[in-house]
Design a protein around this motif. Structure first.
Motif, mmCIF file in Angstrom:
data_model
loop_
_atom_site.group_PDB
_atom_site.id
_atom_site.type_symbol
_atom_site.label_atom_id
_atom_site.label_comp_id
_atom_site.label_asym_id
_atom_site.label_seq_id
_atom_site.Cartn_x
_atom_site.Cartn_y
_atom_site.Cartn_z
ATOM 1 N N SER A 123 2.823 17.556 1.753
ATOM 2 C CA SER A 123 2.925 18.693 0.853
ATOM 3 C C SER A 123 3.840 18.320 -0.314
ATOM 4 C CB SER A 123 3.480 19.918 1.595
ATOM 5 O OG SER A 123 3.649 20.995 0.713
ATOM 6 N N VAL A 124 3.285 18.320 -1.523
ATOM 7 C CA VAL A 124 4.049 18.022 -2.741
ATOM 8 C C VAL A 124 3.760 19.141 -3.732
ATOM 9 C CG1 VAL A 124 4.479 16.364 -4.587
ATOM 10 C CG2 VAL A 124 3.843 15.539 -2.303
ATOM 11 N N THR A 125 4.800 19.766 -4.254
ATOM 12 C CA THR A 125 4.588 20.958 -5.068
ATOM 13 C C THR A 125 4.476 20.671 -6.565
ATOM 14 O OG1 THR A 125 6.985 21.320 -5.129
ATOM 15 C CG2 THR A 125 5.739 22.467 -3.412
ATOM 16 N N GLU A 126 5.296 19.760 -7.099
ATOM 17 C CA GLU A 126 5.324 19.578 -8.550
ATOM 18 C C GLU A 126 4.496 18.391 -9.014
ATOM 19 O OE1 GLU A 126 9.175 19.828 -10.332
ATOM 20 O OE2 GLU A 126 9.854 21.358 -8.928
ATOM 21 N N TRP A 127 4.921 17.166 -8.690
ATOM 22 C CA TRP A 127 4.091 16.031 -9.078
ATOM 23 C C TRP A 127 4.185 14.901 -8.079
ATOM 24 C CZ3 TRP A 127 8.111 16.470 -13.159
ATOM 25 C CH2 TRP A 127 9.098 15.511 -13.052
ATOM 26 N N PHE A 128 3.102 14.124 -8.075
ATOM 27 C CA PHE A 128 3.007 12.943 -7.229
ATOM 28 C C PHE A 128 2.494 11.801 -8.081
ATOM 29 C CE2 PHE A 128 0.604 9.952 -4.675
ATOM 30 C CZ PHE A 128 1.437 9.714 -3.592
ATOM 31 N N VAL A 129 3.290 10.743 -8.180
ATOM 32 C CA VAL A 129 2.933 9.573 -8.981
ATOM 33 C C VAL A 129 3.061 8.342 -8.099
ATOM 34 C CG1 VAL A 129 3.448 8.191 -11.020
ATOM 35 C CG2 VAL A 129 3.730 10.679 -11.097
ATOM 36 N N ALA A 130 1.988 7.565 -7.994
ATOM 37 C CA ALA A 130 2.002 6.328 -7.211
ATOM 38 C C ALA A 130 1.339 5.236 -8.032
ATOM 39 C CB ALA A 130 1.288 6.509 -5.879
ATOM 40 N N GLU A 131 2.076 4.155 -8.278
ATOM 41 C CA GLU A 131 1.556 3.025 -9.048
ATOM 42 C C GLU A 131 1.696 1.765 -8.207
ATOM 43 O OE1 GLU A 131 3.648 2.770 -12.697
ATOM 44 O OE2 GLU A 131 3.053 4.766 -13.399
ATOM 45 N N SER A 132 0.582 1.061 -8.024
ATOM 46 C CA SER A 132 0.590 -0.195 -7.283
ATOM 47 C C SER A 132 -0.130 -1.257 -8.106
ATOM 48 C CB SER A 132 -0.085 -0.034 -5.920
ATOM 49 O OG SER A 132 -0.062 -1.247 -5.197
ATOM 50 N N VAL A 133 0.218 -2.516 -7.866
ATOM 51 C CA VAL A 133 -0.431 -3.608 -8.579
ATOM 52 C C VAL A 133 -1.573 -4.180 -7.745
ATOM 53 C CG1 VAL A 133 -0.127 -5.885 -9.617
ATOM 54 C CG2 VAL A 133 1.674 -4.159 -9.853
ATOM 55 N N ASP A 134 -1.247 -4.638 -6.534
ATOM 56 C CA ASP A 134 -2.254 -5.265 -5.681
ATOM 57 C C ASP A 134 -2.473 -4.519 -4.367
ATOM 58 O OD1 ASP A 134 -2.713 -7.374 -7.453
ATOM 59 O OD2 ASP A 134 -0.960 -8.439 -6.727
ATOM 60 N N GLY A 135 -2.055 -3.282 -4.272
ATOM 61 C CA GLY A 135 -2.194 -2.530 -3.037
ATOM 62 C C GLY A 135 -3.129 -1.344 -3.182
ATOM 63 N N ASP A 136 -3.447 -0.734 -2.040
ATOM 64 C CA ASP A 136 -4.276 0.471 -2.008
ATOM 65 C C ASP A 136 -3.392 1.707 -2.055
ATOM 66 O OD1 ASP A 136 -6.483 -1.193 -1.696
ATOM 67 O OD2 ASP A 136 -6.464 -1.024 0.487
ATOM 68 N N VAL A 137 -3.965 2.800 -2.531
ATOM 69 C CA VAL A 137 -3.316 4.116 -2.488
ATOM 70 C C VAL A 137 -4.261 5.052 -1.751
ATOM 71 C CG1 VAL A 137 -2.355 6.029 -3.800
ATOM 72 C CG2 VAL A 137 -2.117 3.690 -4.669
ATOM 73 N N ALA A 138 -3.813 5.596 -0.614
ATOM 74 C CA ALA A 138 -4.652 6.489 0.189
ATOM 75 C C ALA A 138 -3.772 7.641 0.677
ATOM 76 C CB ALA A 138 -5.266 5.749 1.370
ATOM 77 N N VAL A 139 -3.887 8.787 0.026
ATOM 78 C CA VAL A 139 -2.986 9.911 0.287
ATOM 79 C C VAL A 139 -3.796 11.192 0.438
ATOM 80 C CG1 VAL A 139 -1.066 11.277 -0.599
ATOM 81 C CG2 VAL A 139 -1.097 8.807 -0.964
ATOM 82 N N THR A 140 -3.413 11.991 1.435
ATOM 83 C CA THR A 140 -4.016 13.295 1.670
ATOM 84 C C THR A 140 -2.973 14.372 1.454
ATOM 85 O OG1 THR A 140 -5.553 12.377 3.300
ATOM 86 C CG2 THR A 140 -5.169 14.745 3.382
ATOM 87 N N PHE A 141 -3.356 15.423 0.728
ATOM 88 C CA PHE A 141 -2.436 16.514 0.425
ATOM 89 C C PHE A 141 -2.797 17.754 1.237
ATOM 90 C CE2 PHE A 141 -2.297 13.802 -3.306
ATOM 91 C CZ PHE A 141 -0.931 13.693 -3.528
ATOM 92 N N ALA A 142 -1.754 18.447 1.681
ATOM 93 C CA ALA A 142 -1.928 19.670 2.461
ATOM 94 C C ALA A 142 -1.495 20.872 1.637
ATOM 95 C CB ALA A 142 -1.110 19.592 3.745
ATOM 96 N N GLY A 143 -1.974 22.056 2.021
ATOM 97 C CA GLY A 143 -1.575 23.270 1.326
ATOM 98 C C GLY A 143 -2.110 23.274 -0.087
ATOM 99 N N ALA A 144 -1.253 23.615 -1.042
ATOM 100 C CA ALA A 144 -1.628 23.583 -2.451
ATOM 101 C C ALA A 144 -1.332 22.200 -3.023
ATOM 102 C CB ALA A 144 -0.863 24.658 -3.225
ATOM 103 N N ALA A 145 -2.229 21.709 -3.858
ATOM 104 C CA ALA A 145 -2.026 20.394 -4.458
ATOM 105 C C ALA A 145 -0.899 20.454 -5.474
ATOM 106 C CB ALA A 145 -3.311 19.932 -5.141
ATOM 107 N N PRO A 146 -0.195 19.342 -5.685
ATOM 108 C CA PRO A 146 0.826 19.305 -6.734
ATOM 109 C C PRO A 146 0.207 19.536 -8.109
ATOM 110 C CG PRO A 146 0.419 17.109 -5.852
ATOM 111 C CD PRO A 146 -0.292 18.065 -4.963
ATOM 112 N N ASP A 202 0.838 -1.198 0.000
ATOM 113 C CA ASP A 202 0.000 0.000 0.000
ATOM 114 C C ASP A 202 0.871 1.245 0.000
ATOM 115 O OD1 ASP A 202 -2.168 -1.707 0.213
ATOM 116 O OD2 ASP A 202 -2.290 -1.524 2.385
ATOM 117 N N VAL A 203 0.317 2.340 -0.490
ATOM 118 C CA VAL A 203 0.950 3.654 -0.428
ATOM 119 C C VAL A 203 -0.003 4.558 0.341
ATOM 120 C CG1 VAL A 203 1.884 5.592 -1.730
ATOM 121 C CG2 VAL A 203 2.097 3.259 -2.638
#
Length: 288
Positions: free
Chosen positions: A199-222, A191-192
Protein backbone atom coordinates in the motif's frame (compact mmCIF):
# COMPACT_ATOMS: atom_id res chain seq x y z
CA UNK A 1 40.80 -49.74 -62.25
CA UNK A 2 41.00 -50.71 -58.61
CA UNK A 3 42.68 -48.42 -56.12
CA UNK A 4 44.30 -50.12 -53.19
CA UNK A 5 44.32 -48.03 -50.01
CA UNK A 6 47.71 -47.75 -48.34
CA UNK A 7 48.09 -49.75 -45.16
CA UNK A 8 47.40 -47.82 -41.92
CA UNK A 9 50.34 -46.26 -40.24
CA UNK A 10 51.43 -48.21 -37.20
CA UNK A 11 53.51 -46.35 -34.63
CA UNK A 12 56.84 -47.98 -33.97
CA UNK A 13 57.02 -49.99 -30.76
CA UNK A 14 58.29 -48.16 -27.71
CA UNK A 15 61.76 -48.96 -26.62
CA UNK A 16 62.51 -49.53 -22.92
CA UNK A 17 64.03 -46.06 -22.79
CA UNK A 18 60.92 -44.44 -24.29
CA UNK A 19 58.68 -46.32 -21.86
CA UNK A 20 60.70 -45.01 -18.93
CA UNK A 21 60.48 -41.44 -20.23
CA UNK A 22 56.69 -41.66 -20.68
CA UNK A 23 56.27 -43.09 -17.18
CA UNK A 24 58.39 -40.27 -15.76
CA UNK A 25 56.31 -37.61 -17.53
CA UNK A 26 53.05 -39.16 -16.27
CA UNK A 27 54.36 -39.40 -12.71
CA UNK A 28 55.51 -35.75 -12.78
CA UNK A 29 52.14 -34.57 -14.18
CA UNK A 30 50.21 -36.55 -11.56
CA UNK A 31 52.44 -35.21 -8.80
CA UNK A 32 51.92 -31.62 -9.90
CA UNK A 33 48.14 -32.16 -10.04
CA UNK A 34 48.02 -33.75 -6.58
CA UNK A 35 50.20 -31.05 -5.05
CA UNK A 36 48.03 -28.34 -6.61
CA UNK A 37 44.86 -29.92 -5.25
CA UNK A 38 46.37 -30.32 -1.79
CA UNK A 39 47.53 -26.68 -1.73
CA UNK A 40 44.11 -25.45 -2.91
CA UNK A 41 42.29 -27.54 -0.31
CA UNK A 42 44.68 -26.39 2.38
CA UNK A 43 44.17 -22.72 1.55
CA UNK A 44 40.40 -23.18 1.45
CA UNK A 45 40.38 -25.05 4.75
CA UNK A 46 42.55 -22.35 6.30
CA UNK A 47 40.12 -19.68 5.16
CA UNK A 48 37.07 -21.58 6.40
CA UNK A 49 38.77 -22.25 9.73
CA UNK A 50 39.18 -18.52 10.28
CA UNK A 51 35.47 -17.74 9.75
CA UNK A 52 33.54 -16.72 12.84
CA UNK A 53 29.88 -15.83 13.42
CA UNK A 54 29.40 -12.74 15.56
CA UNK A 55 26.24 -11.07 16.90
CA UNK A 56 25.78 -7.55 18.18
CA UNK A 57 22.78 -5.49 19.29
CA UNK A 58 22.29 -1.80 19.94
CA UNK A 59 19.28 0.24 21.03
CA UNK A 60 18.00 3.08 18.87
CA UNK A 61 16.40 6.34 20.08
CA UNK A 62 12.79 5.95 21.14
CA UNK A 63 11.89 9.25 19.40
CA UNK A 64 13.33 8.06 16.08
CA UNK A 65 12.03 10.05 13.09
CA UNK A 66 14.73 9.76 10.42
CA UNK A 67 16.98 6.75 9.93
CA UNK A 68 19.87 6.27 7.48
CA UNK A 69 21.40 2.81 7.01
CA UNK A 70 24.68 2.59 5.08
CA UNK A 71 26.23 -0.88 5.46
CA UNK A 72 28.06 -1.57 2.20
CA UNK A 73 27.61 -5.22 1.25
CA UNK A 74 25.42 -6.41 4.12
CA UNK A 75 21.76 -7.43 3.82
CA UNK A 76 19.28 -5.04 5.44
CA UNK A 77 16.02 -6.16 7.03
CA UNK A 78 13.41 -3.66 8.21
CA UNK A 79 10.68 -5.21 10.31
CA UNK A 80 7.96 -4.05 12.65
CA UNK A 81 7.18 -6.06 15.77
CA UNK A 82 4.11 -5.40 17.94
CA UNK A 83 5.99 -6.97 20.86
CA UNK A 84 8.90 -4.53 20.58
CA UNK A 85 8.80 -1.81 23.23
CA UNK A 86 11.66 0.19 21.68
CA UNK A 87 13.59 0.20 18.38
CA UNK A 88 16.83 -1.74 18.05
CA UNK A 89 19.36 -2.89 15.48
CA UNK A 90 21.01 -6.32 15.34
CA UNK A 91 24.10 -7.34 13.40
CA UNK A 92 24.78 -10.95 12.48
CA UNK A 93 28.08 -11.28 10.70
CA UNK A 94 30.11 -14.09 9.19
CA UNK A 95 33.58 -12.63 9.45
CA UNK A 96 37.19 -13.78 9.25
CA UNK A 97 39.42 -13.81 12.33
CA UNK A 98 42.26 -12.83 10.00
CA UNK A 99 40.52 -9.61 8.99
CA UNK A 100 39.27 -6.71 11.04
CA UNK A 101 36.12 -7.42 13.02
CA UNK A 102 33.17 -5.25 12.03
CA UNK A 103 30.89 -3.59 14.57
CA UNK A 104 27.69 -1.60 14.53
CA UNK A 105 28.20 2.15 14.52
CA UNK A 106 25.13 4.17 15.57
CA UNK A 107 25.35 7.96 15.53
CA UNK A 108 22.63 10.41 16.51
CA UNK A 109 22.66 14.10 15.59
CA UNK A 110 20.28 16.86 14.52
CA UNK A 111 19.88 15.26 11.09
CA UNK A 112 18.63 11.97 12.50
CA UNK A 113 20.06 8.56 13.34
CA UNK A 114 22.63 6.78 11.20
CA UNK A 115 23.61 3.10 11.23
CA UNK A 116 26.91 2.00 9.71
CA UNK A 117 29.60 -0.62 10.13
CA UNK A 118 33.14 -0.01 11.34
CA UNK A 119 36.18 -2.29 11.09
CA UNK A 120 38.84 -2.69 13.78
CA UNK A 121 41.79 -3.29 11.49
CA UNK A 122 41.11 -3.96 7.83
CA UNK A 123 43.58 -6.25 6.13
CA UNK A 124 44.24 -7.52 2.64
CA UNK A 125 43.17 -11.05 3.59
CA UNK A 126 39.40 -10.80 3.74
CA UNK A 127 37.77 -14.23 3.89
CA UNK A 128 34.32 -13.29 5.12
CA UNK A 129 32.10 -10.28 4.78
CA UNK A 130 28.62 -11.81 4.79
CA UNK A 131 26.42 -9.96 7.22
CA UNK A 132 22.83 -9.04 7.98
CA UNK A 133 21.61 -5.89 9.69
CA UNK A 134 18.10 -6.16 11.12
CA UNK A 135 16.22 -3.09 12.35
CA UNK A 136 13.21 -3.91 14.54
CA UNK A 137 10.62 -1.18 15.11
CA UNK A 138 7.43 -0.80 17.14
CA UNK A 139 4.60 -0.35 14.58
CA UNK A 140 3.55 3.09 15.87
CA UNK A 141 7.11 4.39 15.58
CA UNK A 142 7.64 2.83 12.14
CA UNK A 143 4.55 4.48 10.64
CA UNK A 144 6.08 7.94 11.11
CA UNK A 145 9.64 7.03 10.17
CA UNK A 146 11.61 8.13 7.12
CA UNK A 147 14.22 5.50 6.14
CA UNK A 148 17.12 5.86 3.70
CA UNK A 149 19.28 2.85 2.80
CA UNK A 150 22.54 2.65 0.87
CA UNK A 151 24.10 -0.66 -0.24
CA UNK A 152 26.72 -1.94 -2.63
CA UNK A 153 25.86 -5.64 -2.58
CA UNK A 154 23.15 -7.14 -0.42
CA UNK A 155 19.38 -7.52 -0.35
CA UNK A 156 16.96 -5.04 1.17
CA UNK A 157 13.93 -6.72 2.74
CA UNK A 158 11.20 -4.42 4.03
CA UNK A 159 8.45 -5.83 6.22
CA UNK A 160 7.10 -2.71 7.93
CA UNK A 161 4.68 0.18 7.47
CA UNK A 162 6.80 3.33 7.05
CA UNK A 163 6.25 6.98 6.25
CA UNK A 164 8.92 7.13 3.55
CA UNK A 165 11.47 4.72 2.05
CA UNK A 166 14.40 5.81 -0.08
CA UNK A 167 16.67 2.95 -1.19
CA UNK A 168 19.81 2.90 -3.33
CA UNK A 169 21.52 -0.37 -4.16
CA UNK A 170 24.11 -1.49 -6.70
CA UNK A 171 23.78 -5.27 -6.89
CA UNK A 172 21.14 -6.22 -4.35
CA UNK A 173 17.50 -7.26 -4.60
CA UNK A 174 14.76 -5.12 -3.03
CA UNK A 175 11.82 -7.04 -1.57
CA UNK A 176 8.84 -5.00 -0.36
CA UNK A 177 6.04 -5.89 2.01
CA UNK A 178 4.05 -3.35 3.98
CA UNK A 179 3.00 0.24 3.40
CA UNK A 180 4.39 3.74 2.97
CA UNK A 181 3.38 7.19 1.81
CA UNK A 182 6.37 7.54 -0.53
CA UNK A 183 8.76 4.97 -1.99
CA UNK A 184 11.81 5.77 -4.14
CA UNK A 185 14.14 2.94 -5.20
CA UNK A 186 17.22 3.11 -7.40
CA UNK A 187 18.87 -0.20 -8.31
CA UNK A 188 21.64 -1.09 -10.74
CA UNK A 189 21.67 -4.86 -11.18
CA UNK A 190 18.98 -5.90 -8.71
CA UNK A 191 15.27 -6.66 -9.01
CA UNK A 192 12.53 -4.70 -7.25
CA UNK A 193 9.65 -6.95 -6.22
CA UNK A 194 6.75 -7.04 -3.77
CA UNK A 195 6.31 -10.17 -1.69
CA UNK A 196 2.65 -9.31 -1.06
CA UNK A 197 0.48 -6.44 -2.35
CA UNK A 198 1.84 -3.19 -0.88
CA UNK A 199 0.00 0.00 0.00
CA UNK A 200 1.55 3.29 -1.18
CA UNK A 201 -0.51 6.46 -0.97
CA UNK A 202 1.47 9.27 -2.63
CA UNK A 203 4.11 8.03 -5.07
CA UNK A 204 6.11 5.00 -6.01
CA UNK A 205 9.27 5.34 -8.09
CA UNK A 206 11.49 2.38 -9.01
CA UNK A 207 14.43 2.66 -11.41
CA UNK A 208 16.61 -0.30 -12.34
CA UNK A 209 19.32 -0.74 -14.96
CA UNK A 210 19.59 -4.50 -15.47
CA UNK A 211 16.88 -5.82 -13.15
CA UNK A 212 13.16 -6.56 -13.26
CA UNK A 213 10.44 -4.55 -11.53
CA UNK A 214 7.41 -6.59 -10.42
CA UNK A 215 5.13 -4.85 -7.90
CA UNK A 216 1.51 -5.33 -6.87
CA UNK A 217 -0.46 -2.56 -5.19
CA UNK A 218 -3.27 -3.04 -2.68
CA UNK A 219 -6.14 -0.74 -1.78
CA UNK A 220 -5.97 2.55 -3.66
CA UNK A 221 -3.09 3.04 -6.07
CA UNK A 222 -0.56 5.78 -5.35
CA UNK A 223 -1.15 9.05 -7.16
CA UNK A 224 2.01 8.59 -9.17
CA UNK A 225 3.76 5.40 -10.28
CA UNK A 226 6.98 5.33 -12.30
CA UNK A 227 8.68 1.99 -12.93
CA UNK A 228 11.54 1.87 -15.41
CA UNK A 229 14.37 -0.46 -16.36
CA UNK A 230 16.84 -0.79 -19.20
CA UNK A 231 17.31 -4.52 -19.75
CA UNK A 232 14.63 -6.11 -17.56
CA UNK A 233 10.88 -6.65 -17.56
CA UNK A 234 8.34 -4.47 -15.77
CA UNK A 235 5.08 -5.88 -14.39
CA UNK A 236 2.73 -3.63 -12.41
CA UNK A 237 -0.53 -4.88 -10.91
CA UNK A 238 -3.06 -2.23 -9.90
CA UNK A 239 -6.34 -2.26 -7.98
CA UNK A 240 -9.32 -2.79 -10.27
CA UNK A 241 -10.84 0.62 -9.54
CA UNK A 242 -9.59 3.23 -12.02
CA UNK A 243 -9.34 4.87 -14.39
CA UNK A 244 -5.60 5.21 -14.88
CA UNK A 245 -3.58 7.53 -17.08
CA UNK A 246 -1.01 5.08 -18.46
CA UNK A 247 2.18 5.83 -20.41
CA UNK A 248 4.24 2.86 -21.60
CA UNK A 249 7.33 2.19 -23.68
CA UNK A 250 8.85 -1.19 -24.39
CA UNK A 251 11.62 -2.69 -26.46
CA UNK A 252 9.61 -5.91 -26.71
CA UNK A 253 5.91 -6.47 -25.91
CA UNK A 254 3.48 -4.15 -24.11
CA UNK A 255 0.30 -5.32 -22.40
CA UNK A 256 -2.17 -2.98 -20.67
CA UNK A 257 -5.29 -4.44 -19.06
CA UNK A 258 -6.60 -1.76 -16.67
CA UNK A 259 -9.35 0.88 -16.95
CA UNK A 260 -7.76 3.84 -18.77
CA UNK A 261 -8.38 7.49 -19.43
CA UNK A 262 -6.60 10.00 -21.64
CA UNK A 263 -7.44 12.85 -19.24
CA UNK A 264 -4.93 13.07 -16.35
CA UNK A 265 -7.40 15.11 -14.28
CA UNK A 266 -9.83 12.17 -14.24
CA UNK A 267 -7.23 9.54 -13.43
CA UNK A 268 -6.88 8.11 -9.94
CA UNK A 269 -3.20 7.54 -10.73
CA UNK A 270 -0.62 8.44 -13.37
CA UNK A 271 1.34 5.35 -14.35
CA UNK A 272 4.60 5.49 -16.31
CA UNK A 273 6.16 2.13 -17.19
CA UNK A 274 9.19 1.74 -19.46
CA UNK A 275 11.68 -0.92 -20.48
CA UNK A 276 14.28 -0.30 -23.18
CA UNK A 277 14.84 -4.01 -23.85
CA UNK A 278 12.12 -6.01 -22.11
CA UNK A 279 8.41 -6.68 -21.67
CA UNK A 280 5.99 -4.25 -20.06
CA UNK A 281 2.75 -5.31 -18.37
CA UNK A 282 0.17 -3.20 -16.55
CA UNK A 283 -2.63 -5.39 -15.28
CA UNK A 284 -5.39 -5.57 -12.70
CA UNK A 285 -4.24 -7.06 -9.41
CA UNK A 286 -5.61 -10.47 -8.60
CA UNK A 287 -4.32 -10.40 -5.01
CA UNK A 288 -5.43 -6.99 -3.74
Amino acid sequence: MTTIAPPPLVPPPLTPGNRTAVRAILVIAASVLVIGCVVALGVTAYGINTLRVSNERKDLPTDLQSLTIDVGDATIRLRSDPQASSPRVDLRLLNSSRSGVRHLDVTVDAGGTRIGLTTDSPTMMDWGRMGEVTVTLPPRLASGLSVTTQQEDGALIVDADLDRLTARTADGRVVLNGAAHRVEITAKDGDVVSREPISVTEWFVAESVDGDVAVTFAGAAPRRIAATTRDGDVAIELPAKGPYFVRTRSGDTTTVRVPETTDPTRAVSEVTVRSDDGNVTVDTSKRS
